[in-house]
Design an enzyme around this catalytic site. Sequence first.
Site, PDB file in Angstrom:
ATOM      1  N   GLU A   1       0.858  -1.394  -0.071  1.00 50.74           N
ATOM      2  CA  GLU A   1       0.026  -0.050  -0.051  1.00 50.74           C
ATOM      3  C   GLU A   1       0.897   1.008   0.033  1.00 50.74           C
ATOM      4  OE1 GLU A   1      -2.949  -0.044   3.427  1.00 50.74           O
ATOM      5  OE2 GLU A   1      -2.415  -2.350   3.252  1.00 50.74           O
TER       6      GLU A   1
ATOM      7  N   CYS B   1      -1.881   1.643   8.404  1.00 51.83           N
ATOM      8  CA  CYS B   1      -0.868   0.710   7.729  1.00 51.83           C
ATOM      9  C   CYS B   1      -1.386  -0.686   7.580  1.00 51.83           C
ATOM     10  CB  CYS B   1       0.349   0.371   8.631  1.00 51.83           C
ATOM     11  SG  CYS B   1       1.278   1.969   9.109  1.00 51.83           S
TER      12      CYS B   1
HETATM   13  N1  SAH Z   1       8.013  -0.117  10.847  1.00 52.63           N
HETATM   14  C1  SAH Z   1       8.382   1.563  10.819  1.00 52.63           C
HETATM   15  C2  SAH Z   1       7.479   2.214  10.004  1.00 52.63           C
HETATM   16  C3  SAH Z   1       5.876   1.629   9.751  1.00 52.63           C
HETATM   17  S1  SAH Z   1       4.541   2.085  10.496  1.00 52.63           S
HETATM   18  C4  SAH Z   1       7.878   2.025  12.364  1.00 52.63           C
HETATM   19  O1  SAH Z   1       7.833   1.087  13.178  1.00 52.63           O
HETATM   20  O2  SAH Z   1       8.244   3.260  12.508  1.00 52.63           O
HETATM   21  C5  SAH Z   1       4.443   4.115  10.655  1.00 52.63           C
HETATM   22  C6  SAH Z   1       4.011   4.568  12.226  1.00 52.63           C
HETATM   23  O3  SAH Z   1       2.557   4.202  12.344  1.00 52.63           O
HETATM   24  C7  SAH Z   1       4.618   3.968  13.180  1.00 52.63           C
HETATM   25  O4  SAH Z   1       5.126   5.115  14.146  1.00 52.63           O
HETATM   26  C8  SAH Z   1       3.804   2.937  13.684  1.00 52.63           C
HETATM   27  O5  SAH Z   1       4.298   2.449  14.999  1.00 52.63           O
HETATM   28  C9  SAH Z   1       2.599   3.434  13.463  1.00 52.63           C
HETATM   29  N2  SAH Z   1       1.381   2.758  13.664  1.00 52.63           N
HETATM   30  C10 SAH Z   1       1.284   1.603  13.180  1.00 52.63           C
HETATM   31  N3  SAH Z   1       0.029   1.222  13.364  1.00 52.63           N
HETATM   32  C11 SAH Z   1      -0.814   2.094  13.831  1.00 52.63           C
HETATM   33  C12 SAH Z   1      -2.031   2.176  14.362  1.00 52.63           C
HETATM   34  N4  SAH Z   1      -3.163   1.190  14.203  1.00 52.63           N
HETATM   35  N5  SAH Z   1      -2.255   3.444  14.875  1.00 52.63           N
HETATM   36  C13 SAH Z   1      -1.449   4.377  15.028  1.00 52.63           C
HETATM   37  N6  SAH Z   1      -0.203   4.416  14.488  1.00 52.63           N
HETATM   38  C14 SAH Z   1       0.105   3.168  14.063  1.00 52.63           C
END
Ligand code: SAH
Length: 357
Positions: free
Chosen positions: A91, A333
């Site tokens: 995505e 995500c």
């Molecule tokens: N793997 C990387 C980047 C991917 S996610 C990381 O961990 O940073 C990008 C951001 O979205 C990250 O800060 C992650 O923790 C957050 N994230 C993932 N799922 C989420 C959700 N359901 N609600 C809010 N933030 C979320």
Amino acid sequence: MSKEVLLQMFPEELAAFLQGLKQPAFRGRQIFGWLHKGVVFENMSNLPQPLRAQLSDTAVSLPVSIQQRLVSQIDGTIKYLFSLQDGHCVEGVLMRYRHGITLCLSTQVGCRMGCAFCASTLDGLVRGLTAAEILGQVILVNRELGDERVNNIVLMGSGEPLDNYEEVVRFLRLVSHERGLNIGLRHISLSTCGLVDSLTRFAGEGLPVTLSVSLHAPNDAIRRQIMPIARRWSIVQLLDACRYYIERTGRRVVFEYALIESVNSSPDHARELASLLRGMQCHVNLIPLNRVKERPLQGVTPQQAARFLKTLEEMHISATLRREMGDDIAGACGQLRRQYLKEGGRSVAGQRPADRG
Ligand code: SAH
């Protein structure tokens, strides 16, 4: 024989490849420019016709395509589902801000980090994307935008960028190349859950992107409950690596912090977080938790979020509350890909953390 993916190459590498086809080196620069504009071989108008035909037969110009797009009725956010040549999909999200167009990209198909709140990791990791596949997402979206361009890139889609280190670094050098899209590294954010060894290595690459670190907790005990990576490295080790990044790049670090009800969102947690980050050149980005239906975790009320923010500010920590975008189009995500797979798209049996020896 598999076709050569030319988008993976720097101009010098393209020149070497073309030399093998008995072509002069300058063709490498020409083709590099065309590829990054999303032009297919047949339309590369300054190449001789036989070369265009030969490349069409033997090489790939763009290793991704757009499978699906969902346009938010609320804010014009567009969610893309890109398909890769082996049938997998990832995505991306386009967001329009006053300061331009930001594209959020995936770096892996799935993820093996196992964070408790995230949809991307539910089926584990399938594979990392190649630099060409990451770059291809930008090129496709630019092609759709017509006169407009992607101005900012955030590596915050599916996957852990530092778990796909070589390809992500190659992507960053390609996308910021002056003969290509020439997107400034300051306009690119890399978000990581904090692989401390890779982060330390990345600090030495001379790539001063905006580093976002998914902290999500004010102490190790809470972080370990929601992020398996916290069992490998402590917050002290993570913050040391961040300080090193700041020292090497001169850039402040952004800490991502998703507010989760009854886990990390009380005023005491805010005070603990502020003490932890005191004196650091950083900014805290508070994120309302995006509800993932397979997960039990709940977000907080706007009042609780405002209180958390105020507590940080009172303790002189620079912080903002991120506004939610694209909530009507599976903005979080990994949600769109899961929806697509459930509706009969190619099923992917990913590698779950538990499957790995
Ligand atoms: N793997 C990387 C980047 C991917 S996610 C990381 O961990 O940073 C990008 C951001 O979205 C990250 O800060 C992650 O923790 C957050 N994230 C993932 N799922 C989420 C959700 N359901 N609600 C809010 N933030 C979320």
